[in-house]
Design an enzyme around this catalytic site. Structure first.
Site, PDB file in Angstrom:
ATOM      1  N   LEU A 114     -77.345  67.314   5.244  1.00  0.00           N
ATOM      2  CA  LEU A 114     -78.688  67.948   5.285  1.00  0.00           C
ATOM      3  C   LEU A 114     -78.323  68.824   4.277  1.00  0.00           C
ATOM      4  O   LEU A 114     -77.404  69.773   4.285  1.00  0.00           O
ATOM      5  CB  LEU A 114     -79.068  68.424   6.520  1.00  0.00           C
ATOM      6  CG  LEU A 114     -79.651  67.550   7.630  1.00  0.00           C
ATOM      7  CD1 LEU A 114     -80.141  68.096   8.789  1.00  0.00           C
ATOM      8  CD2 LEU A 114     -80.777  66.682   7.203  1.00  0.00           C
ATOM      9  N   ASP A 115     -79.474  69.048   3.266  1.00  0.00           N
ATOM     10  CA  ASP A 115     -79.353  70.065   2.204  1.00  0.00           C
ATOM     11  C   ASP A 115     -79.058  71.505   3.084  1.00  0.00           C
ATOM     12  O   ASP A 115     -79.843  71.502   4.052  1.00  0.00           O
ATOM     13  CB  ASP A 115     -80.272  70.200   1.492  1.00  0.00           C
ATOM     14  CG  ASP A 115     -80.096  68.860   0.245  1.00  0.00           C
ATOM     15  OD1 ASP A 115     -79.140  68.577   0.188  1.00  0.00           O
ATOM     16  OD2 ASP A 115     -81.222  68.502  -0.231  1.00  0.00           O
ATOM     17  N   PRO A 116     -78.775  72.519   2.438  1.00  0.00           N
ATOM     18  CA  PRO A 116     -78.737  73.816   3.096  1.00  0.00           C
ATOM     19  C   PRO A 116     -80.250  74.043   3.501  1.00  0.00           C
ATOM     20  O   PRO A 116     -80.381  74.768   4.681  1.00  0.00           O
ATOM     21  CB  PRO A 116     -78.340  74.805   1.808  1.00  0.00           C
ATOM     22  CG  PRO A 116     -77.255  74.033   1.366  1.00  0.00           C
ATOM     23  CD  PRO A 116     -77.842  72.529   1.166  1.00  0.00           C
ATOM     24  N   MET A 117     -81.447  73.952   2.865  1.00  0.00           N
ATOM     25  CA  MET A 117     -82.750  74.348   3.182  1.00  0.00           C
ATOM     26  C   MET A 117     -83.378  73.478   4.239  1.00  0.00           C
ATOM     27  O   MET A 117     -84.453  73.761   4.610  1.00  0.00           O
ATOM     28  CB  MET A 117     -83.621  74.499   2.103  1.00  0.00           C
ATOM     29  CG  MET A 117     -82.991  75.813   0.964  1.00  0.00           C
ATOM     30  SD  MET A 117     -82.447  77.131   1.779  1.00  0.00           S
ATOM     31  CE  MET A 117     -84.066  77.857   2.333  1.00  0.00           C
ATOM     32  N   VAL A 118     -82.724  72.283   4.532  1.00  0.00           N
ATOM     33  CA  VAL A 118     -83.409  71.355   5.370  1.00  0.00           C
ATOM     34  C   VAL A 118     -82.819  71.359   6.746  1.00  0.00           C
ATOM     35  O   VAL A 118     -81.528  71.940   6.978  1.00  0.00           O
ATOM     36  CB  VAL A 118     -82.970  69.909   4.870  1.00  0.00           C
ATOM     37  CG1 VAL A 118     -83.488  69.016   5.857  1.00  0.00           C
ATOM     38  CG2 VAL A 118     -83.664  69.415   3.641  1.00  0.00           C
TER      39      VAL A 118
END
Length: 216
Positions: A55-59
Site C-alpha cells: 500500500l502506498d504510504p498515504m493509503v
C-alpha cells in the site's frame, strides 16, 4: 477434511503460532508497508516478516503481514483480488449519468500503464476491474468502491477516467479487502502493541486472538 482455524489458534503453543501465522494489520496513513512489516517483526522478535500486497504510504487499510515460515505463502496469498473504497475528485462539472457511463467503460479487462513513480517496469499490462461503482457524491468529490485484480493502480484508474471527463484525481484510498483478509478482522497498530505488551507480561490471549494460523 475442513481445518478448524479457531481450534488451531487456541490449541497450538504460542511459539508455534508465531512461527506460521499472519496478522491482518490496519495500516495507518504515513508509514510504508515495509515499515509496518518491520515494526511487527521487531515488536515480536521474529526472524522475518513479509507484507502481502504493498500500500502506498498515504493509503490505509488491510495489510496482512506474514510471520516467519508463513512468508512462504506470499505468492499464494498476495495475488488475490483487492477491494478499495476511495474518493475521486472530478475537475469539471460532470453529471451522474455521464460519470457512471465512463466508469462502466473500465469494468472488465483493461490495459494499464503503471505510474511514473511505481517500482515496476513501465509497460502496459492487462488488469481486470471486477466492480467499480459510486457509493456517494458531494459535488466534484465521488466516494467509490472498486474491486480489482491484484496489481491494479487505483490512482491511475482515477486519472484515466478523468481523461474523457476534463480531468480527475484520487484524493483518498482505503483497502477494505485483500484476498481472504477483510477490514472487519484487521487490527490497528495501537491494539497490536497492546497485545504484544500483554504477551511479554505473560498474558498471551490478546496476541492469540489476532494471529491467523497459516493453515488458513
Amino acid at each position: 477434511m475442513k481445518i478448524n482455524i479457531e481450534q488451531i489458534r487456541q490449541e497450538k503453543p504460542i511459539k508455534e503460532l508465531l512461527e506460521f501465522s499472519i496478522i491482518n494489520i490496519d495500516k495507518p496513513t504515513g508509514p510504508t508497508s515495509f515499515t509496518v512489516s518491520q515494526f511487527v517483526k521487531n515488536a515480536l522478535g521474529l526472524r522475518k516478516t513479509s507484507h502481502l500486497g504493498t500500500l502506498d504510504p498515504m493509503v490505509t487499510g488491510v495489510l496482512p503481514v506474514a510471520l516467519n515460515r508463513a512468508c512462504r505463502l506470499n505468492d499464494y496469498l498476495m495475488h488475490r483480488d483487492k477491494t478499495y473504497v476511495g474518493i475521486m475528485r472530478l475537475h469539471g462539472e460532470i453529471d451522474d449519468k455521464t460519470l457512471k457511463e465512463e466508469m462502466n467503460r473500465f469494468i472488465g479487462k483493461i490495459s494499464q500503464l503503471p505510474p511514473v513513480r511505481s517500482r515496476v517496469k513501465r509497460a502496459f499490462r492487462e488488469r481486470e476491474i471486477k466492480k467499480f461503482e459510486i457509493l456517494e457524491r458531494d459535488g466534484k468529490d465521488v466516494l467509490f468502491l472498486a474491486e480489482v485484480q491484484a496489481g491494479t493502480y487505483i490512482r491511475k484508474l482515477c486519472d484515466d477516467i478523468g481523461k474523457n471527463l476534463g480531468g480527475a484525481h484520487m484524493l483518498e484510498l482505503r483497502r477494505i479487502k485483500a484476498g481472504l483478509f477483510e477490514e472487519k478482522s484487521s487490527i490497528n497498530l495501537y491494539d497490536f502493541e497492546s497485545a504484544v505488551e500483554e504477551y511479554k507480561k505473560g498474558n498471551e490471549q490478546k496476541l492469540r486472538a489476532i494471529l491467523i494460523p497459516g493453515e488458513i
